[in-house]
Design a protein around this motif. Structure first.
Motif, PDB file in Angstrom:
ATOM      1  N   VAL A  39       9.742  -9.132  -9.305  1.00  0.00           N
ATOM      2  CA  VAL A  39       8.735  -9.618  -8.354  1.00  0.00           C
ATOM      3  C   VAL A  39       9.296  -9.599  -6.941  1.00  0.00           C
ATOM      4  O   VAL A  39       8.617  -9.167  -5.997  1.00  0.00           O
ATOM      5  N   TRP A  40      10.530 -10.031  -6.772  1.00  0.00           N
ATOM      6  CA  TRP A  40      11.138 -10.026  -5.435  1.00  0.00           C
ATOM      7  C   TRP A  40      11.358  -8.606  -4.930  1.00  0.00           C
ATOM      8  O   TRP A  40      11.172  -8.326  -3.739  1.00  0.00           O
ATOM      9  N   LEU A  41      11.728  -7.717  -5.837  1.00  0.00           N
ATOM     10  CA  LEU A  41      11.846  -6.313  -5.454  1.00  0.00           C
ATOM     11  C   LEU A  41      10.472  -5.760  -5.041  1.00  0.00           C
ATOM     12  O   LEU A  41      10.352  -5.050  -4.044  1.00  0.00           O
ATOM     13  N   ALA A  42       9.441  -6.128  -5.795  1.00  0.00           N
ATOM     14  CA  ALA A  42       8.080  -5.691  -5.474  1.00  0.00           C
ATOM     15  C   ALA A  42       7.628  -6.245  -4.119  1.00  0.00           C
ATOM     16  O   ALA A  42       6.923  -5.566  -3.370  1.00  0.00           O
ATOM     17  N   ALA A  43       8.048  -7.460  -3.800  1.00  0.00           N
ATOM     18  CA  ALA A  43       7.678  -8.065  -2.516  1.00  0.00           C
ATOM     19  C   ALA A  43       8.222  -7.249  -1.338  1.00  0.00           C
ATOM     20  O   ALA A  43       7.634  -7.240  -0.258  1.00  0.00           O
ATOM     21  N   VAL A  44       9.321  -6.555  -1.566  1.00  0.00           N
ATOM     22  CA  VAL A  44       9.890  -5.682  -0.535  1.00  0.00           C
ATOM     23  C   VAL A  44       9.258  -4.290  -0.610  1.00  0.00           C
ATOM     24  O   VAL A  44       8.857  -3.710   0.409  1.00  0.00           O
ATOM     25  N   LEU A  45       9.161  -3.740  -1.833  1.00  0.00           N
ATOM     26  CA  LEU A  45       8.724  -2.358  -1.986  1.00  0.00           C
ATOM     27  C   LEU A  45       7.233  -2.138  -1.719  1.00  0.00           C
ATOM     28  O   LEU A  45       6.851  -1.089  -1.203  1.00  0.00           O
ATOM     29  N   LEU A  46       6.384  -3.090  -2.076  1.00  0.00           N
ATOM     30  CA  LEU A  46       4.944  -2.874  -1.891  1.00  0.00           C
ATOM     31  C   LEU A  46       4.567  -2.700  -0.420  1.00  0.00           C
ATOM     32  O   LEU A  46       3.892  -1.723  -0.072  1.00  0.00           O
ATOM     33  N   PRO A  47       5.003  -3.586   0.485  1.00  0.00           N
ATOM     34  CA  PRO A  47       4.700  -3.331   1.912  1.00  0.00           C
ATOM     35  C   PRO A  47       5.369  -2.051   2.420  1.00  0.00           C
ATOM     36  O   PRO A  47       4.777  -1.308   3.205  1.00  0.00           O
ATOM     37  N   LEU A  48       6.589  -1.791   1.956  1.00  0.00           N
ATOM     38  CA  LEU A  48       7.280  -0.575   2.358  1.00  0.00           C
ATOM     39  C   LEU A  48       6.519   0.668   1.888  1.00  0.00           C
ATOM     40  O   LEU A  48       6.419   1.660   2.608  1.00  0.00           O
ATOM     41  N   GLY A  49       5.944   0.585   0.694  1.00  0.00           N
ATOM     42  CA  GLY A  49       5.154   1.706   0.177  1.00  0.00           C
ATOM     43  C   GLY A  49       3.912   1.974   1.004  1.00  0.00           C
ATOM     44  O   GLY A  49       3.511   3.130   1.178  1.00  0.00           O
ATOM     45  N   LEU A  50       3.301   0.915   1.519  1.00  0.00           N
ATOM     46  CA  LEU A  50       2.135   1.092   2.403  1.00  0.00           C
ATOM     47  C   LEU A  50       2.536   1.810   3.686  1.00  0.00           C
ATOM     48  O   LEU A  50       1.773   2.599   4.226  1.00  0.00           O
ATOM     49  N   TRP A  51       3.731   1.529   4.160  1.00  0.00           N
ATOM     50  CA  TRP A  51       4.225   2.164   5.382  1.00  0.00           C
ATOM     51  C   TRP A  51       4.729   3.585   5.119  1.00  0.00           C
ATOM     52  O   TRP A  51       4.479   4.499   5.896  1.00  0.00           O
ATOM     53  N   LEU A  52       5.426   3.782   3.987  1.00  0.00           N
ATOM     54  CA  LEU A  52       6.076   5.051   3.693  1.00  0.00           C
ATOM     55  C   LEU A  52       5.110   6.130   3.199  1.00  0.00           C
ATOM     56  O   LEU A  52       5.270   7.306   3.519  1.00  0.00           O
ATOM     57  N   GLY A  53       4.099   5.729   2.449  1.00  0.00           N
ATOM     58  CA  GLY A  53       3.163   6.703   1.896  1.00  0.00           C
ATOM     59  C   GLY A  53       2.384   7.422   2.986  1.00  0.00           C
ATOM     60  O   GLY A  53       1.791   6.791   3.860  1.00  0.00           O
ATOM     61  N   ARG A  54       2.396   8.752   2.934  1.00  0.00           N
ATOM     62  CA  ARG A  54       1.715   9.533   3.965  1.00  0.00           C
ATOM     63  C   ARG A  54       0.276   9.840   3.588  1.00  0.00           C
ATOM     64  O   ARG A  54      -0.557  10.037   4.461  1.00  0.00           O
ATOM     65  N   THR A  55      -0.008   9.934   2.310  1.00  0.00           N
ATOM     66  CA  THR A  55      -1.363  10.189   1.836  1.00  0.00           C
ATOM     67  C   THR A  55      -1.755   9.057   0.898  1.00  0.00           C
ATOM     68  O   THR A  55      -0.888   8.298   0.433  1.00  0.00           O
ATOM     69  N   TRP A  56      -3.037   8.973   0.595  1.00  0.00           N
ATOM     70  CA  TRP A  56      -3.460   7.922  -0.335  1.00  0.00           C
ATOM     71  C   TRP A  56      -2.815   8.129  -1.700  1.00  0.00           C
ATOM     72  O   TRP A  56      -2.462   7.169  -2.386  1.00  0.00           O
ATOM     73  N   ALA A  57      -2.621   9.393  -2.110  1.00  0.00           N
ATOM     74  CA  ALA A  57      -2.024   9.675  -3.419  1.00  0.00           C
ATOM     75  C   ALA A  57      -0.553   9.253  -3.447  1.00  0.00           C
ATOM     76  O   ALA A  57      -0.094   8.654  -4.432  1.00  0.00           O
ATOM     77  N   GLU A  58       0.176   9.553  -2.391  1.00  0.00           N
ATOM     78  CA  GLU A  58       1.581   9.149  -2.343  1.00  0.00           C
ATOM     79  C   GLU A  58       1.704   7.633  -2.299  1.00  0.00           C
ATOM     80  O   GLU A  58       2.550   7.047  -2.985  1.00  0.00           O
ATOM     81  N   THR A  59       0.855   6.987  -1.528  1.00  0.00           N
ATOM     82  CA  THR A  59       0.860   5.527  -1.466  1.00  0.00           C
ATOM     83  C   THR A  59       0.547   4.937  -2.839  1.00  0.00           C
ATOM     84  O   THR A  59       1.211   3.994  -3.287  1.00  0.00           O
ATOM     85  N   ALA A  60      -0.438   5.497  -3.526  1.00  0.00           N
ATOM     86  CA  ALA A  60      -0.801   5.011  -4.857  1.00  0.00           C
ATOM     87  C   ALA A  60       0.353   5.181  -5.839  1.00  0.00           C
ATOM     88  O   ALA A  60       0.600   4.295  -6.676  1.00  0.00           O
ATOM     89  N   LEU A  61       1.071   6.293  -5.751  1.00  0.00           N
ATOM     90  CA  LEU A  61       2.222   6.502  -6.635  1.00  0.00           C
ATOM     91  C   LEU A  61       3.334   5.497  -6.341  1.00  0.00           C
ATOM     92  O   LEU A  61       3.944   4.949  -7.266  1.00  0.00           O
TER      93      LEU A  61
END
Length: 127
Positions: A39-61
């Protein structure tokens, strides 16, 4: 034979199911160290994924791979609890079930790492 606990319908069923789901998340967080760490890892990775993902598909992955780890960890914890409820004695089938559930968590972590490493590699190359 009809299950007396399955008689709820409509909004009442949805509200009760939501309450049970939230109780399950609370139980997992308080009682399962691995879930708490994830959960703590997800708390870091989920916002980072919103920033890092360039397309909706990459963000979803990126987001989906993190959520998949949490989902599989919950299933693993449920399997372990059910096995322990039946018996705490060592038994080959109990070990097998727990090992298989643990392997599922491992594979979800490998998938998550692969998705994230791929996205980070692409970002590092500027592409």
């Amino acid at each position: 034979m009809t299950n007396p606990h399955k008689g709820r319908t409509g909004l009442d069923r949805v509200l009760r199911a939501t309450r049970h789901s939230l109780e399950g998340l609370k139980t997992a967080y308080l009682g399962e160290q691995a879930f708490r760490q994830e959960v703590w890892l997800a708390a870091v990775l989920l916002p980072l994924g919103l920033w890092l993902g360039r397309t909706w598909a990459e963000t979803a992955l990126l987001l989906g791979s993190v959520l998949l780890v949490l989902i599989v960890e919950l299933l693993n914890s449920g399997i372990e609890a059910a096995i322990d409820r039946v018996s705490l004695e060592l038994h080959e089938l109990s070990k097998r079930a727990k090992d298989l559930a643990s392997a599922a968590v491992f594979l979800s972590l490998v998938l998550c790492a692969g998705v994230w490493l791929s996205a980070l590699w692409r970002a590092a190359l500027g592409g």
